[in-house]
Design a protein around this motif. Structure first.
Motif, short mmCIF file in Angstrom:
data_model
loop_
_atom_site.label_atom_id
_atom_site.label_comp_id
_atom_site.label_asym_id
_atom_site.label_seq_id
_atom_site.Cartn_x
_atom_site.Cartn_y
_atom_site.Cartn_z
N TYR A 157 99.32 65.46 99.54
CA TYR A 157 98.82 65.45 100.85
C TYR A 157 99.47 66.14 101.91
N LEU A 158 100.99 66.06 101.69
CA LEU A 158 102.02 66.74 102.75
C LEU A 158 101.92 68.10 102.62
N LEU A 159 101.65 68.82 101.21
CA LEU A 159 101.35 69.99 101.30
C LEU A 159 100.14 70.50 102.06
N THR A 160 99.03 69.93 101.88
CA THR A 160 98.01 70.33 102.57
C THR A 160 97.68 70.32 103.60
N GLN A 161 98.68 69.17 104.42
CA GLN A 161 98.79 68.94 105.89
C GLN A 161 99.65 70.28 106.38
N TYR A 162 100.80 70.29 106.07
CA TYR A 162 101.86 71.22 106.37
C TYR A 162 101.89 72.69 106.19
N LEU A 163 101.06 73.09 105.15
CA LEU A 163 101.09 74.44 104.71
C LEU A 163 100.39 75.10 105.86
N PRO A 164 99.33 74.76 106.32
CA PRO A 164 98.55 75.53 107.39
C PRO A 164 99.63 75.65 108.47
N LEU A 165 100.45 74.43 109.04
CA LEU A 165 101.27 74.26 110.20
C LEU A 165 102.18 75.49 109.90
N VAL A 166 102.75 75.95 108.56
CA VAL A 166 103.71 76.92 108.31
C VAL A 166 103.10 78.37 108.28
N LEU A 167 101.74 78.39 107.82
CA LEU A 167 101.32 79.78 107.79
C LEU A 167 100.58 80.35 109.14
N LEU A 168 100.01 79.37 109.76
CA LEU A 168 99.29 79.76 110.96
C LEU A 168 100.25 80.54 111.96
N PRO A 169 101.31 79.83 112.28
CA PRO A 169 102.38 80.64 113.21
C PRO A 169 102.62 82.30 112.66
N ILE A 170 102.92 82.32 111.48
CA ILE A 170 103.14 83.59 110.71
C ILE A 170 101.97 84.48 110.65
N MET A 171 100.89 84.02 110.68
CA MET A 171 99.61 84.71 110.66
C MET A 171 99.51 85.43 112.31
N LEU A 172 99.68 84.42 112.99
CA LEU A 172 99.57 84.70 114.65
C LEU A 172 100.59 85.90 115.21
N ILE A 173 101.55 85.76 114.56
CA ILE A 173 102.78 86.74 114.87
C ILE A 173 102.32 88.09 113.88
N LYS A 174 102.16 88.09 112.79
CA LYS A 174 102.21 89.40 112.00
C LYS A 174 100.71 90.04 111.82
N TYR A 175 99.75 89.19 112.29
CA TYR A 175 98.24 89.87 112.50
C TYR A 175 97.84 89.82 113.73
N LYS A 176 97.02 91.02 114.03
CA LYS A 176 96.40 91.24 115.43
C LYS A 176 95.05 90.48 115.42
N TRP A 177 94.89 89.54 116.47
CA TRP A 177 93.84 88.82 116.91
C TRP A 177 92.54 89.87 117.40
N GLN A 178 91.53 89.68 117.15
CA GLN A 178 90.37 90.56 117.83
C GLN A 178 90.00 89.85 119.03
#
Length: 250
Positions: free
Chosen positions: A166-187
């Protein structure tokens, strides 16, 4: 854009949770600071404050049903819709839990949260990484989140509680989303305004931890009630972004 950041972030969290021993839900988790009843409603403010989730979910879902093309690409529309549906389900699940806090009722609270988390994560994957990928992973990720909650509930029932999945499914998005927002350009514009989603949620978790001290400080509202309001505010910020962002022309 190189996807190694996402892969390494995922593997690091997965390995960490696999290496730690099973984590049971502590019984004192259900002992909230504010247990005041109001008429026929036990734990009144912790129950009533969940209305914020329903209001935000209804606002967001209504907007997406009426003029979806105004807010997002049709390819990620189901993810955003499911996110706001999850908020409305959180109103039901969390209210049910706080009327009678125990591991069984907590399952319903966490099921709704898992749906919202995975749906929002998938929406951002679609807008930052790959629309095709997002379409493929929406239902599997929501199923994964739901499975993590069910597995935890069953494990608690058989007296060997294990929250790691359960913790994996909750906190994995919290870890990955900031990385995605930093490394990828939003349209869209307002890319870095997304930080407020995490800020409000971080404040919500802080309030949850300091449930009793916040009640003693305010004399009215407990940390857990404040957690509900701040979490709903994080959900509202998703709607705010959808409403106010503009497509980048470059």
């Amino acid at each position: 854009m190189n996807k190694n950041y996402l892969i390494f972030g995922s593997l690091a969290l997965v390995m960490f949770l696999l290496l730690v021993p099973p984590l049971a839900q502590e019984p004192q988790y259900h002992q909230f600071a504010d247990q005041q009843a109001l008429y026929f409603i036990p734990n009144a403010l912790n129950v009533i404050s969940n209305i914020a989730f329903f209001i935000v979910g209804l606002i967001g879902l209504t907007a997406l049903l009426n003029k979806p093309e105004k807010y997002c690409d049709i390819s990620v529309l189901p993810s955003y819709q499911l996110f706001f549906i999850g908020l409305m389900l959180t109103f039901i699940g969390s209210s049910y839990y706080h009327i009678e806090p125990n591991n069984f009722t907590l399952v319903f609270d966490r099921l709704a949260i898992a749906i919202s988390f995975m749906a929002l994560f998938t929406a951002f994957v679609g807008e930052l990484v790959s629309v095709r990928l997002a379409r493929k992973i929406l239902l599997p990720l929501v199923g994964l989140g739901v499975s993590g909650v069910i597995y935890w509930g069953i494990s608690e029932h058989f007296m060997h509680g294990d929250m790691r999945f359960y913790l994996l499914t909750q906190y994995l998005p919290l870890v990955l989303l900031p990385i995605m927002l930093i490394k990828y350009k939003w349209q869209y514009s307002h890319q870095y305004s997304c930080i407020f989603i995490f800020l409000f949620y971080a404040l919500a978790k802080f309030s949850e931890v300091y449930d009793e001290p916040i009640l003693e400080l305010t004399g009215v509202i407990s940390g857990h009630t404040m957690k509900h309001l701040l979490s709903a505010l994080a959900g509202y910020w998703v709607y705010w972004l959808l409403k106010n962002r503009k497509a980048n022309m470059s």
